[in-house]
Design an enzyme around this catalytic site. Structure first.
Site, PDB file in Angstrom:
ATOM      1  CD  GLN A  10      33.015  16.232  56.993  1.00 24.32           C
ATOM      2  OE1 GLN A  10      31.961  15.645  56.755  1.00 24.32           O
ATOM      3  NE2 GLN A  10      33.317  17.402  56.437  1.00 24.32           N
ATOM      4  N   GLY A  44      31.811  18.093  68.252  1.00 25.08           N
ATOM      5  CA  GLY A  44      30.922  18.452  69.348  1.00 25.08           C
ATOM      6  C   GLY A  44      30.199  17.246  69.918  1.00 25.08           C
ATOM      7  CD  GLU A  96      28.101  23.691  59.374  1.00 28.11           C
ATOM      8  OE1 GLU A  96      28.236  22.993  58.361  1.00 28.11           O
ATOM      9  OE2 GLU A  96      27.917  23.228  60.509  1.00 28.11           O
TER      10      GLU A  96
END
Lengths: 688, 688
Positions: free
Chosen positions: A150, A190, A448
């Protein structure tokens, strides 16, 4: 370098670490088994024991070189470990919780983790049954390895700003992935750097030149046999980081890469392959659901994350001795550093915060589960239409999970550095185990949702609720009832809360948070302040609101029947002291806000700081080591010389330095360019 | 991995970083040359330019692999660099300041640094002329390489607790160095691990079984030809650390090693070789002198240390863009992050603190120099006999340098982490340049006196002065006059300081510090509180006292004729804003102390936080980039993608990741143990 025989005979001076920790454990009757069960449940503790026996004895997970190897070696080893975890996962029929617990115990980010926790769940939740058949089974068998792509080089939190495009091509009924600029490069992803052969790519969906916003697409990026990047794909690792260096965070660029229609995850939004028409997604309840769950677990984990630092520092400070008491004859034995009020003042609040965050996270998870079950279909991810009350509940849960994630991860990350420095010089050694863990943990404050950006969402929500409260149509939830009650009572002068009464402490936090909410609302709605100009107020408001939630959750837990059953009177009394210490530390830091909201008076805070807090620290002192023991953090997880359960700190530091440290295998030999000290060492001769 | 041709064509989206920084620099007329001269003096800037030209173009100092190499490689390279520095030092006839500036620009701890800054100066100051002949010349020629070995595995700040012994042996007129226990091992000693062949060893001097306390002894530890440890010496490197990994911090154990009488540094204390009689040291003025100088320079350096983080974060936040303004139509271009008040609220106080610490450090150094010249012999290191006034002055300088060292290094270290996180995700990359620098800088908070231990010395001193003030016999210094004035005025109700008047701000800080001093004194002398129980109060008191000194130094500098000459009206006005911002940030954090001392009222602080501070941030916003430019930190020193002067952030991140990053040269190939992703990758097969 060989170790001379006489060195082997040397021992630490008495009293040695083991003796000191034994003395500490004898000095308190706190029942650590009971508290450990209370923290993790018996089942959770059994799981840890079971997994530890398997992992600790498996040579693939041998940790002795972790602090010495360079990044390439660490990545290779971590990949081996990931594979072994996959093997064990299969062989022992682990459930998801087993696997996650095993990953935590291995203690390093491994390349398959995000495949398991992001790639597979995203396909499962956002893919159609057809897509499950196509991708899910392969992913579960690890025949394909995936990542979730993303973030971009030029774009973080603001998903709207992503530059990668997926353009619908009607002629060949396919999407064309493209990176229009350098800043469009996926970044930080990641498992993407060297490991993954598939990626879920968030890209702007373009149909007939119209942008329908970011959507998820599955794309193969590397050949399954040669592992070479496919045509039109440029992919690699983004480089070394403060921590997380076993993980291959990657970059990804596309040059007009064509993927079939079925590769757009289509459970919620989709493109009709015939007409090319865009079909809208269902309610956002889903997003609330998964992210709220994730954030609640981050809050929960923050407790244990901080407990790692608190355990290491508390044990070491019970062993480390410095200076004899100035008020005693000079000859007395040096004091344990843990007897210094200054050290207690730094460490014990960390222990209190660890409990506070763990308890708050547990409460959030429970509340979330109950809310999900209340939904039609009993699943937060289902299309929730117009079930307004539970939707209000999820809005509340979403906002509070944002605020608590920011509060908990900041407290844990900064607390780890406090713990590390409380270890003095040895805290700087990698062998302390705190520095490396801090380096791996600290990005949690950024991902997050950046902690500062998240607080804006909390404030936005609270202001909305406050408006409804003023308008007399408050939603049905905790925030709302607190604000309404405050609204009814405010303006009636100082509250005169009695800090010696725990329920009043919670009230004072509620009052402060509500006061800040209405003050911020007035600035926005009456003074017409711009949203941007209110950022700092929003951050303060979110912090105050979240601290109120934490204190309330802590209080509710200690007064619950469940906890009164689980813990004996002594354990509960010690936890109450931690509750009071946590509250006092917040009050001390935010004193000004408690005054201006007239929740407290200056004299009360003065007494809390100079009388109550020192007394609490002294009362907690005898239980400090047992309190961290209760967190049941295995030596194998801590990987710390300073935090060893058996207290053999100096022996372990010495062993690692002399027996494991590769630098000691290198002796600068004279005359060579890479050496040269002493005479004829070439000083004065140019080398290049 | 080859880079596909199409990648080369990609550029960052407009407006690119270079354009944005150019815009920033056009948006302010702050004269950065003038401010730079004010910070460093013209001579200082010329030095930096001259050294930079030499170092930047020398292949030995090529930094491109610094973020990738493992520790052994980094140590080897660092040793080569140390040697080159020695060569250049000779070739260019550098003076001490040149050499230190060159070491800073190279930007890594190199193995010869402590030889130059600790080993040689200690021999020079504490050695006799005979010892100078024996050791100093060889050391200056680098024919011997030395280190300073004080700290032990089990003993840090408390020198009295050292276990290593030097026992006088009358028969062979020699000292015998011995390590009686494992905890006696010297530990953390820079340059000792692999490099040094000599050490100055602090050891307990034992004569006829009587311990005369720690004294310095020179001891050869490695063979000058083979570089192997000598008989009875066990020496090596202590292992990897959070940072400082180019430095070989070492351990050292002795098994009855005999060194001649002349190896005890004997300028101050000595043993008569005939009688074996111990001859006492001279006055402690010496210790005050050198340590005070060292600490003052640490305060000074803390400003530039923090400015590195502030420079990188400020430039990057002017380039990084996220979200469009919620109060504007959604289409607007994303905002520069630097326009967010929340970001300004985190970054601008760092800029203000950097100036505050630099100015305070400069003032301390100047005061110290004047004081030294006032001494008989015009040298603080000379034996000062009963020159009571200058001794009082040195006592004051010593205490204030302790408090300011603690204040400045804590502010700088923690500020660097604030700056790093303000860079969002990319702050986590080593290429940000902040993380690696934080890791190298942060031990400064622990060494040269742990910051918390140091505050006890400040408090002890302040309480002593307060007692004298009460007793009507105050010494002649600043602390004393402030306390006496306060003593005369206290109890006359609230001070009503007007925060809009800068001199009143300084007064409010003075008042708060004095109030805390007398309150602590009462707890100690009247309530009979134990010294230990007052630690937290002492720490608060020291912090308040040091913040007063910083605010006062800042104010005095801006009102000085020197500064009014050096800076034009605009520059001065902007520095005044920084002075006000620094003061407000402290007042906000310590609000409670300003209330309880009745220096300020709650309403004043509320206005300062919600009105004055936001206004200051907004007024500073246009000058932010130029303010950090004025620190003249070369790109070569920063070694940061995010902090580049030219703003080519994304190009640089991409270049380092794709062209320099060795992990991208490793491709997990299938079936091999160190690889294995995708089908037939051996998942399910056991590997060991």
């Amino acid at each position: 370098m060989d170790r001379p025989s006489w060195v082997g005979a040397l021992q630490p001076t008495e009293p040695c670490g083991s003796a000191l920790l034994a003395r500490e454990r004898q000095g308190s009757t706190l029942n650590t088994d009971e508290v450990a069960n209370y923290i993790y449940t018996e089942q959770g503790l059994q799981r840890q024991g079971r997994l530890l026996r398997i992992l600790e004895n498996d040579a693939v997970f041998d940790k002795t070189q972790n602090y010495f190897e360079d990044r390439v070696e660490r990545y290779k080893r971590s990949l081996r470990r990931a594979k072994r975890l996959a093997q064990l996962n299969k062989a022992h029929h682990w459930d998801e919780e087993d696997l996650l617990a095993a990953i935590e115990l291995v203690g390093e980010p491994t390349s398959f983790t995000l495949h398991w926790t992001m790639f597979i769940p995203t396909i499962r939740q956002q893919g159609t049954l057809e897509q499950h058949d196509l991708f899910l089974k392969k992913a579960e068998n690890l025949d394909i390895i995936g990542c979730y792509a993303q973030t971009e080089l030029g774009h973080g939190s603001n998903v709207r700003g992503l530059e990668t495009t997926a353009t619908w091509s009607p002629v060949d009924r396919a999407f064309i992935l493209n990176s229009p600029a350098l800043t469009a490069s996926k970044w930080w992803i990641g498992t993407l750097g060297r490991t993954a052969n598939h990626a879920i790519v968030m890209a702007q969906l373009i149909i007939d030149g119209k942008n329908h916003g970011p959507h998820p697409f599955i794309c193969q990026i590397r050949d399954l046999i040669t592992h070479e990047p496919l045509e039109g794909v440029y992919v690699g690792d983004v480089g070394p980081k403060m921590g997380y260096n076993t993980m291959d965070n990657g970059f990804l660029l596309f040059k007009k890469v064509k993927i079939p229609h079925v590769n757009m995850l289509a459970r919620f939004a989709r493109v009709d392959p015939q007409s090319g028409r865009y079909v809208k997604p269902a309610s956002p309840a889903l997003v609330y659901g998964t992210l709220t769950m994730l954030r609640s677990s981050i809050v929960l984990d923050a407790g244990r994350a901080l407990a790692r630092g608190a355990t290491i520092a508390t044990r070491y400070c019970a062993i480390r001795r410095q200076f004899s008491d100035r008020d005693q004859p000079i000859q007395t034995e040096e004091l344990q550093v843990l007897d210094y009020p200054m050290v207690q003042n730094r460490l014990f609040p960390l222990i209190a915060t660890a409990f506070a965050m763990h308890i708050t996270g547990t409460a959030m998870m429970a509340l979330y589960k109950r809310a999900s079950e209340s939904l039609p279909g009993g699943n937060a991810s289902s299309d929730d239409d117009g079930h307004s009350q539970s939707r209000q509940l999820f809005a509340e849960l979403h906002a509070t999970s944002c605020g608590l994630k920011a509060l908990a991860t900041t407290a844990a990350a900064e607390g780890l550095e406090v713990a590390r420095r409380a270890c003095g010089g040895h805290g700087y050694s990698s062998f302390s185990g705190i520095g490396p863990w801090y380096a791996d943990y600290v990005p949690t404050t950024t991902w997050e949702g950046d902690n500062f950006m998240l607080t804006l969402q909390v404030a936005k929500y609270s202001l909305g609720v406050a408006r409804d409260a003023l308008g007399g149509k408050p939603p049905h939830n905790a925030t709302s009832s607190n604000l309404s009650r405050f609204h009814a009572l405010r303006g009636r002068g100082c509250r005169r809360y009695d800090l010696s009464r725990d329920e009043h402490v919670v009230e004072a936090f509620a009052w402060r948070a509500a006061d800040m909410t209405f003050k911020t609302l007035r600035r926005r709605d009456e003074d017409g302040a711009s949203w941007k100009s209110l950022q700092v107020d929003c951050w303060r408001l979110s912090t105050a609101h979240s601290q109120y939630l934490a204190v309330k959750a802590f209080y509710d837990d200690l007064t619950s029947a469940k906890t009164r059953q689980a813990l004996n009177a002594e354990s509960r009394e010690i936890l109450w002291k931690l509750f009071r210490l946590y509250s006092l530390v917040v009050i001390e830091m935010a004193a000004h806000e408690f005054y201006t909201s007239s929740a407290l008076k200056v004299g009360q805070v003065e007494e809390a700081i100079h009388t109550t807090k020192p007394r609490l620290l002294a009362e907690l002192r005898p239980h400090a080591v047992r309190l961290v023991d209760a967190w049941r953090l295995p030596d194998w997880l801590l990987d710390s010389s300073l935090g060893r359960y058996d207290g053999r700190v100096y022996e372990d530091l010495f062993f690692r330095a002399t027996q494991l440290n590769p630098l000691n295998r290198f002796t600068p030999s004279l005359g060579k360019e890479d050496a040269g000290v002493g005479p004829n060492s070439g000083i004065g001769k140019s080398r290049l």
